[in-house]
Design an enzyme around this catalytic site. Sequence first.
Site, PDB file in Angstrom:
ATOM      1  N   TYR A 181       0.834  -1.212   0.000  1.00 38.90           N
ATOM      2  CA  TYR A 181       0.000   0.000   0.000  1.00 38.90           C
ATOM      3  C   TYR A 181       0.867   1.259   0.000  1.00 38.90           C
ATOM      4  O   TYR A 181       0.649   2.184  -0.779  1.00 38.90           O
ATOM      5  CB  TYR A 181      -0.896  -0.026   1.240  1.00 38.90           C
ATOM      6  CG  TYR A 181      -1.798   1.178   1.398  1.00 38.90           C
ATOM      7  CD1 TYR A 181      -2.946   1.310   0.628  1.00 38.90           C
ATOM      8  CD2 TYR A 181      -1.511   2.181   2.321  1.00 38.90           C
ATOM      9  CE1 TYR A 181      -3.785   2.408   0.769  1.00 38.90           C
ATOM     10  CE2 TYR A 181      -2.341   3.278   2.479  1.00 38.90           C
ATOM     11  CZ  TYR A 181      -3.472   3.387   1.700  1.00 38.90           C
ATOM     12  OH  TYR A 181      -4.294   4.484   1.846  1.00 38.90           O
ATOM     13  N   LYS A 209       1.275   4.375  -2.787  1.00 36.54           N
ATOM     14  CA  LYS A 209       0.968   5.790  -2.542  1.00 36.54           C
ATOM     15  C   LYS A 209       2.195   6.672  -2.842  1.00 36.54           C
ATOM     16  O   LYS A 209       2.056   7.797  -3.326  1.00 36.54           O
ATOM     17  CB  LYS A 209       0.484   5.980  -1.104  1.00 36.54           C
ATOM     18  CG  LYS A 209      -0.847   5.286  -0.818  1.00 36.54           C
ATOM     19  CD  LYS A 209      -1.958   5.757  -1.741  1.00 36.54           C
ATOM     20  CE  LYS A 209      -3.312   5.147  -1.411  1.00 36.54           C
ATOM     21  NZ  LYS A 209      -4.398   5.605  -2.292  1.00 36.54           N
TER      22      LYS A 209
HETATM   23  N1  LIG Z   1      -9.646   5.911   5.093  1.00 37.10           N
HETATM   24  C1  LIG Z   1      -8.378   6.228   5.370  1.00 37.10           C
HETATM   25  O1  LIG Z   1      -7.930   6.171   6.525  1.00 37.10           O
HETATM   26  C2  LIG Z   1      -7.442   6.695   4.267  1.00 37.10           C
HETATM   27  C3  LIG Z   1      -6.227   7.300   4.633  1.00 37.10           C
HETATM   28  C4  LIG Z   1      -5.359   7.737   3.625  1.00 37.10           C
HETATM   29  C5  LIG Z   1      -5.707   7.556   2.297  1.00 37.10           C
HETATM   30  N2  LIG Z   1      -6.889   6.964   1.981  1.00 37.10           N
HETATM   31  C6  LIG Z   1      -7.185   6.781   0.570  1.00 37.10           C
HETATM   32  O2  LIG Z   1      -8.430   7.381   0.250  1.00 37.10           O
HETATM   33  C7  LIG Z   1      -9.086   6.611  -0.744  1.00 37.10           C
HETATM   34  C8  LIG Z   1     -10.473   6.200  -0.263  1.00 37.10           C
HETATM   35  O3  LIG Z   1     -10.355   5.561   0.990  1.00 37.10           O
HETATM   36  P1  LIG Z   1     -11.658   5.031   1.764  1.00 37.10           P
HETATM   37  O4  LIG Z   1     -11.223   4.757   3.151  1.00 37.10           O
HETATM   38  O5  LIG Z   1     -12.823   5.921   1.489  1.00 37.10           O
HETATM   39  O6  LIG Z   1     -11.863   3.627   1.020  1.00 37.10           O
HETATM   40  P2  LIG Z   1     -12.982   2.531   1.223  1.00 37.10           P
HETATM   41  O7  LIG Z   1     -12.271   1.220   1.301  1.00 37.10           O
HETATM   42  O8  LIG Z   1     -13.950   2.870   2.299  1.00 37.10           O
HETATM   43  O9  LIG Z   1     -13.749   2.620  -0.190  1.00 37.10           O
HETATM   44  C9  LIG Z   1     -13.051   2.371  -1.362  1.00 37.10           C
HETATM   45  C10 LIG Z   1     -14.031   2.229  -2.505  1.00 37.10           C
HETATM   46  O10 LIG Z   1     -13.244   1.896  -3.675  1.00 37.10           O
HETATM   47  C11 LIG Z   1     -13.871   0.816  -4.334  1.00 37.10           C
HETATM   48  N3  LIG Z   1     -12.879   0.042  -5.070  1.00 37.10           N
HETATM   49  C12 LIG Z   1     -11.908  -0.765  -4.561  1.00 37.10           C
HETATM   50  N4  LIG Z   1     -11.225  -1.346  -5.563  1.00 37.10           N
HETATM   51  C13 LIG Z   1     -11.767  -0.895  -6.715  1.00 37.10           C
HETATM   52  C14 LIG Z   1     -11.503  -1.140  -8.085  1.00 37.10           C
HETATM   53  N5  LIG Z   1     -10.563  -2.009  -8.484  1.00 37.10           N
HETATM   54  N6  LIG Z   1     -12.252  -0.494  -9.017  1.00 37.10           N
HETATM   55  C15 LIG Z   1     -13.232   0.352  -8.635  1.00 37.10           C
HETATM   56  N7  LIG Z   1     -13.543   0.620  -7.351  1.00 37.10           N
HETATM   57  C16 LIG Z   1     -12.818  -0.002  -6.411  1.00 37.10           C
HETATM   58  C17 LIG Z   1     -14.524  -0.004  -3.227  1.00 37.10           C
HETATM   59  O11 LIG Z   1     -15.582  -0.813  -3.739  1.00 37.10           O
HETATM   60  C18 LIG Z   1     -15.035   1.099  -2.283  1.00 37.10           C
HETATM   61  O12 LIG Z   1     -16.334   1.534  -2.612  1.00 37.10           O
HETATM   62  C19 LIG Z   1      -8.160   5.441  -1.057  1.00 37.10           C
HETATM   63  O13 LIG Z   1      -7.334   5.793  -2.147  1.00 37.10           O
HETATM   64  C20 LIG Z   1      -7.353   5.318   0.205  1.00 37.10           C
HETATM   65  O14 LIG Z   1      -6.089   4.695  -0.012  1.00 37.10           O
HETATM   66  C21 LIG Z   1      -7.760   6.535   2.933  1.00 37.10           C
END
Ligand SMILES: NC(=O)c1ccc[n+]([C@@H]2O[C@H](COP(=O)([O-])OP(=O)(O)OC[C@H]3O[C@@H](n4cnc5c(N)ncnc54)[C@H](O)[C@@H]3O)[C@@H](O)[C@H]2O)c1
Length: 256
Positions: A146, A150
């Site tokens: 991961y 990033k």
């Molecule tokens: N939540 C956190 O703590 C956090 C922190 C830093 C960065 N991020 C980044 O923010 C973004 C969103 O995070 P989140 O926590 O809302 O994620 P989440 O896991 O709650 O939701 C992710 C969504 O992406 C969809 N998805 C996954 N793989 C996919 C694919 N191959 N094609 C299409 N859709 C796909 C899933 O179905 C889901 O609806 C991500 O890039 C994550 O890395 C999140």
Amino acid sequence: MTVAPGPRVAVVTGAAQGIGAAVVDALRADGLAVVGLDLRANDTGDEATAVLACDVSDPVQLRTVIDGIGERYGRIDVLVSNAALGSHTLPDDLVADEFDRVLRTNIGGCFFGAQAAARWMTAGGSIVSLSSIAGTSALGRGNLAYSISKAAIDGLTRELAVEWAPRGIRVNAVAPCQVSTPGFVPLLTDRTLDHGTVGTRMLAGIPMGRYAEPHEIAAAVAFLASPAAAFITGVVLPVDGGNLALNPGGTVGAPR
Ligand SMILES: NC(=O)c1ccc[n+]([C@@H]2O[C@H](COP(=O)([O-])OP(=O)(O)OC[C@H]3O[C@@H](n4cnc5c(N)ncnc54)[C@H](O)[C@@H]3O)[C@@H](O)[C@H]2O)c1
């Protein structure tokens, strides 16, 4: 260059929940026509709320779906590449299959999405990708695949910003700390992560003392997507309550 009349058009990946869903709401509130994509389609029958099926790890499928949106609206102004997979496998146990899947989804989804959307940004546009604090500093506890995905998004952001600046396409990223989303919250009770103490550890790294809310990340994305950010490109913006500012040996709010 001429573009089809009408509101600016945005595509948001990973739109079914969490940060992606909040970004859809924020961009709609700014008056954009927004098309959400996700593995989990949500065919509401209403163009304004539907989420289209698309697996961002498949470059051909991603190109086909984005071209369909471009043809339907005659333009794409904003792409938010938000869909991503987490990974919590320790380096000694990480196999090629998982490594490939995470990188293909997280890096490939951003790059091939940008490549497809840029073809429709004939009068300029804005691309915003979701990076993470993990792209800048190491989290350990099996985040290797991961984290390097990033870090790659940070590099991709700078490279595309430089390549496409002459075309008026801005390319930026937002790097959140931990955000209260359906993808994140279950980790807090996962006993395989730091024996269940991971939440305490993560909060200690955030000077503001809490996790982010999805709408707080979406607000930064909407800003970078907007004309207010017209001269900002190649930037990875932390939205992290001070996480990256804090040295691991630092003290937050030392008592006087
Ligand atoms: N939540 C956190 O703590 C956090 C922190 C830093 C960065 N991020 C980044 O923010 C973004 C969103 O995070 P989140 O926590 O809302 O994620 P989440 O896991 O709650 O939701 C992710 C969504 O992406 C969809 N998805 C996954 N793989 C996919 C694919 N191959 N094609 C299409 N859709 C796909 C899933 O179905 C889901 O609806 C991500 O890039 C994550 O890395 C999140």
